[in-house]
Scaffold this active site. Structure first.
Site, PDB file in Angstrom:
ATOM      1  N   HIS A 106       8.350   3.416   8.725  1.00  0.00           N
ATOM      2  CA  HIS A 106       8.212   2.591   9.703  1.00  0.00           C
ATOM      3  C   HIS A 106       6.772   3.127  10.609  1.00  0.00           C
ATOM      4  O   HIS A 106       6.771   4.181  10.984  1.00  0.00           O
ATOM      5  CB  HIS A 106       9.484   2.518  10.648  1.00  0.00           C
ATOM      6  CG  HIS A 106       9.379   1.558  11.839  1.00  0.00           C
ATOM      7  ND1 HIS A 106       9.498   0.024  11.751  1.00  0.00           N
ATOM      8  CD2 HIS A 106       8.898   1.772  13.104  1.00  0.00           C
ATOM      9  CE1 HIS A 106       9.187  -0.340  12.943  1.00  0.00           C
ATOM     10  NE2 HIS A 106       8.834   0.634  13.712  1.00  0.00           N
ATOM     11  N   ARG A 159      23.438 -12.518   2.722  1.00  0.00           N
ATOM     12  CA  ARG A 159      22.762 -11.163   2.884  1.00  0.00           C
ATOM     13  C   ARG A 159      23.718 -10.501   1.777  1.00  0.00           C
ATOM     14  O   ARG A 159      22.735  -9.772   0.911  1.00  0.00           O
ATOM     15  CB  ARG A 159      23.057 -10.442   3.916  1.00  0.00           C
ATOM     16  CG  ARG A 159      22.148  -9.213   4.042  1.00  0.00           C
ATOM     17  CD  ARG A 159      22.335  -8.414   5.515  1.00  0.00           C
ATOM     18  NE  ARG A 159      21.972  -9.136   6.654  1.00  0.00           N
ATOM     19  CZ  ARG A 159      20.573  -9.714   7.199  1.00  0.00           C
ATOM     20  NH1 ARG A 159      19.559  -9.147   6.191  1.00  0.00           N
ATOM     21  NH2 ARG A 159      20.392 -10.401   7.919  1.00  0.00           N
ATOM     22  N   SER A 213       0.898  -1.206   0.078  1.00  0.00           N
ATOM     23  CA  SER A 213      -0.236   0.057  -0.095  1.00  0.00           C
ATOM     24  C   SER A 213       0.882   1.201   0.173  1.00  0.00           C
ATOM     25  O   SER A 213       0.382   2.247  -0.573  1.00  0.00           O
ATOM     26  CB  SER A 213      -0.893  -0.025   1.297  1.00  0.00           C
ATOM     27  OG  SER A 213      -0.467   0.224   2.327  1.00  0.00           O
ATOM     28  N   ASN A 214       2.019   1.149   0.619  1.00  0.00           N
ATOM     29  CA  ASN A 214       2.845   2.559   0.647  1.00  0.00           C
ATOM     30  C   ASN A 214       3.422   2.439  -0.813  1.00  0.00           C
ATOM     31  O   ASN A 214       3.461   3.746  -1.389  1.00  0.00           O
ATOM     32  CB  ASN A 214       3.971   2.256   1.486  1.00  0.00           C
ATOM     33  CG  ASN A 214       3.710   2.822   2.797  1.00  0.00           C
ATOM     34  OD1 ASN A 214       3.464   4.169   3.237  1.00  0.00           O
ATOM     35  ND2 ASN A 214       3.396   1.849   3.815  1.00  0.00           N
ATOM     36  N   GLU A 268       1.114   7.329   7.069  1.00  0.00           N
ATOM     37  CA  GLU A 268       2.192   6.782   6.316  1.00  0.00           C
ATOM     38  C   GLU A 268       2.436   7.168   4.828  1.00  0.00           C
ATOM     39  O   GLU A 268       3.296   7.748   4.334  1.00  0.00           O
ATOM     40  CB  GLU A 268       2.463   5.297   6.446  1.00  0.00           C
ATOM     41  CG  GLU A 268       2.731   4.712   7.816  1.00  0.00           C
ATOM     42  CD  GLU A 268       2.646   3.249   7.902  1.00  0.00           C
ATOM     43  OE1 GLU A 268       3.419   2.522   6.866  1.00  0.00           O
ATOM     44  OE2 GLU A 268       2.225   2.272   8.803  1.00  0.00           O
ATOM     45  N   ARG A 273      13.567  -7.066   5.138  1.00  0.00           N
ATOM     46  CA  ARG A 273      15.192  -7.368   5.068  1.00  0.00           C
ATOM     47  C   ARG A 273      16.014  -6.276   5.644  1.00  0.00           C
ATOM     48  O   ARG A 273      15.841  -5.188   5.205  1.00  0.00           O
ATOM     49  CB  ARG A 273      15.449  -7.965   3.787  1.00  0.00           C
ATOM     50  CG  ARG A 273      14.820  -9.032   3.217  1.00  0.00           C
ATOM     51  CD  ARG A 273      15.506  -9.475   2.024  1.00  0.00           C
ATOM     52  NE  ARG A 273      17.135  -9.712   1.771  1.00  0.00           N
ATOM     53  CZ  ARG A 273      17.582 -10.621   2.180  1.00  0.00           C
ATOM     54  NH1 ARG A 273      16.671 -11.654   2.556  1.00  0.00           N
ATOM     55  NH2 ARG A 273      18.819 -10.775   2.235  1.00  0.00           N
ATOM     56  N   ASN A 308      13.055   4.583   4.196  1.00  0.00           N
ATOM     57  CA  ASN A 308      12.266   3.502   4.696  1.00  0.00           C
ATOM     58  C   ASN A 308      10.905   4.222   5.409  1.00  0.00           C
ATOM     59  O   ASN A 308      11.149   5.092   5.947  1.00  0.00           O
ATOM     60  CB  ASN A 308      12.932   2.581   5.569  1.00  0.00           C
ATOM     61  CG  ASN A 308      12.116   1.549   6.337  1.00  0.00           C
ATOM     62  OD1 ASN A 308      11.350   0.991   5.627  1.00  0.00           O
ATOM     63  ND2 ASN A 308      12.071   1.334   7.661  1.00  0.00           N
TER      64      ASN A 308
HETATM   65  C1  GRF Z   1       3.689  -0.350   6.858  1.00  0.00           C
HETATM   66  O1  GRF Z   1       3.130  -0.404   7.962  1.00  0.00           O
HETATM   67  C2  GRF Z   1       5.232  -0.083   6.760  1.00  0.00           C
HETATM   68  O2  GRF Z   1       5.205   0.935   7.687  1.00  0.00           O
HETATM   69  C3  GRF Z   1       6.102  -1.064   7.418  1.00  0.00           C
HETATM   70  O3  GRF Z   1       5.357  -2.232   6.750  1.00  0.00           O
HETATM   71  C4  GRF Z   1       4.175  -2.081   6.469  1.00  0.00           C
HETATM   72  C5  GRF Z   1       3.950  -2.315   5.003  1.00  0.00           C
HETATM   73  O4  GRF Z   1       2.719  -2.173   4.339  1.00  0.00           O
HETATM   74  N1  GRF Z   1       7.403  -1.129   7.297  1.00  0.00           N
HETATM   75  P1  GRF Z   1       2.481  -2.251   2.886  1.00  0.00           P
HETATM   76  O5  GRF Z   1       3.048  -3.054   2.114  1.00  0.00           O
HETATM   77  O6  GRF Z   1       3.162  -0.776   2.361  1.00  0.00           O
HETATM   78  O7  GRF Z   1       1.062  -2.153   2.579  1.00  0.00           O
END
Ligand code: GRF
Length: 205
Positions: free
Chosen positions: A110, A66, A14-15, A175, A92, A108
């Site tokens: 979070h 890695r 979704s992000n 987010e 990861r 990133n």
């Molecule tokens: C989100 O809550 C992000 O903050 C975290 O993992 C989740 C990913 O969600 N790092 P999506 O795949 O972007 O919907």
């Protein structure tokens, strides 16, 4: 020349979609999503990218060291000429090799107000700890977990009747908003870093 964004994800995406939408509607101007890479087969985020006709790659990480794995991902990003790497639910840790390949060019998102509640299930950690203010953070990535300099944060008030789901949903909304805003700031180079502080310059209108 448009700036090229490479997105790394492992799941829902979704992000990624929020970033793609912001690129489309100009909230992130002069940019395009060059490639979406997943370490997991069948990540819904990959299908979402395909339906937007964005180039995708699935590079399975299982069984690889890695750095060996990260070299494959870095090669895919390089081939796609990515200027900025956005982690979007990418499950990861990055190797020092990868971090050095994209200095201050990896972001990133979070779902907590870092440095509180790094790692998995941040929203549940926040709820169980009893904080009154939860939220989310966009930060530069280094080789430590959820640790680099913070670009933007947004707070979300915790309600007495919140469950992990309801709180996560309100955080996710924030987010999506701050990730696009942070990507824009970074792509426009409107920041400088002093120690751990990311100082943001105002937009020139
Ligand atoms: C989100 O809550 C992000 O903050 C975290 O993992 C989740 C990913 O969600 N790092 P999506 O795949 O972007 O919907």
């Amino acid at each position: 020349m448009k700036k090229r964004i490479g997105v790394l994800l492992s799941g829902r995406g979704s992000n990624f979609e929020a970033l793609a939408e912001s690129v489309r509607n100009g909230r992130i101007p002069n940019a395009e999503i060059a490639i979406v890479v997943s370490n997991r087969e069948g990540a819904p985020g990959i299908d979402k990218a395909k339906s937007r006709t964005i180039q995708t790659r699935v590079i399975p990480s299982k069984g690889l060291e890695r750095e060996t794995y990260d070299r494959q991902v870095a090669a895919a990003l390089e081939e796609a000429n990515a200027d900025l790497v956005c982690l979007a639910g990418y499950m990861r840790l990055l190797s020092p090799f990868f971090v050095a390949a994209y200095p201050r060019r990896i972001l990133n998102i979070h779902p907590s107000l870092l440095p509180a509640f790094p790692g998995l299930e941040a929203q549940r950690q926040a709820l169980e700890h009893g904080v009154k203010l939860a939220g989310c953070t966009v930060h530069f990535v280094d080789e430590n977990l959820d640790a680099g300099p913070i670009v933007l944060q947004a707070g979300v008030a915790v309600r007495d009747d919140d469950t992990e789901e309801t709180l996560s949903e309100r955080i996710l909304h924030e987010e999506h908003r701050i990730y696009s805003e942070a990507v824009r700031i970074v792509l426009e180079g409107r920041f400088r870093i002093e120690g751990r502080r990311v100082l943001i310059q105002p937009e020139i209108k």
